[in-house]
Design an enzyme around this catalytic site. Structure first.
Site, PDB file in Angstrom:
ATOM      1  N   GLY A 179       0.752  -1.284  -0.088  1.00 29.51           N
ATOM      2  CA  GLY A 179       0.096  -0.234   0.100  1.00 29.51           C
ATOM      3  C   GLY A 179       0.763   1.249   0.053  1.00 29.51           C
ATOM      4  O   GLY A 179       0.839   2.011  -0.769  1.00 29.51           O
ATOM      5  N   ASP A 180       1.665   1.560   0.877  1.00 30.42           N
ATOM      6  CA  ASP A 180       2.311   2.666   1.176  1.00 30.42           C
ATOM      7  C   ASP A 180       3.930   2.523   1.451  1.00 30.42           C
ATOM      8  O   ASP A 180       4.406   3.174   1.838  1.00 30.42           O
ATOM      9  CB  ASP A 180       1.619   3.713   2.446  1.00 30.42           C
ATOM     10  CG  ASP A 180       1.989   2.835   3.459  1.00 30.42           C
ATOM     11  OD1 ASP A 180       2.349   1.660   3.667  1.00 30.42           O
ATOM     12  OD2 ASP A 180       1.729   3.613   4.676  1.00 30.42           O
TER      13      ASP A 180
END
Length: 101
Positions: A17-18
């Protein structure tokens, strides 16, 4: 903004995701940490210039793992080590670079 030059056999990719991943061949953990710190500081400086007082705080936590390639060590193990270092950086207050030991 300062630019960062990668060697032809280096690459950067989104991982989850990040999270981002940099694969730096023929690079020591200390050299990777030096490069990571320059990137972390540059992003912090950019964020400070771009954000208002009420804006979110942007930080960059980095986990580094290095090894000499071996048939006995899978890429998954190296990724796991870098991930462990990343979580150590986050647990230590974020906005840090940690080398897996």
């Amino acid at each position: 903004m300062q630019s960062f030059t990668l060697q032809p056999d280096h690459f950067v990719a989104r991982y989850g995701g990040d999270e981002m991943m940099m694969v730096l061949s023929d690079t020591t953990a200390w050299k990777a940490a030096e490069m990571s710190e320059r990137i972390r500081l540059e992003i912090s400086e950019m964020a400070a210039l771009e954000l208002s007082e009420d804006g979110p705080i942007v930080t960059l936590s980095l986990g580094i793992a290095a090894t000499i390639p071996s048939e006995n060590l899978s890429p998954d193990v190296l990724i796991k080590r870098a991930d462990e270092a990343l979580y150590q950086a986050k647990a230590a207050g974020r906005n840090k670079t940690v080398i897996w030991k």
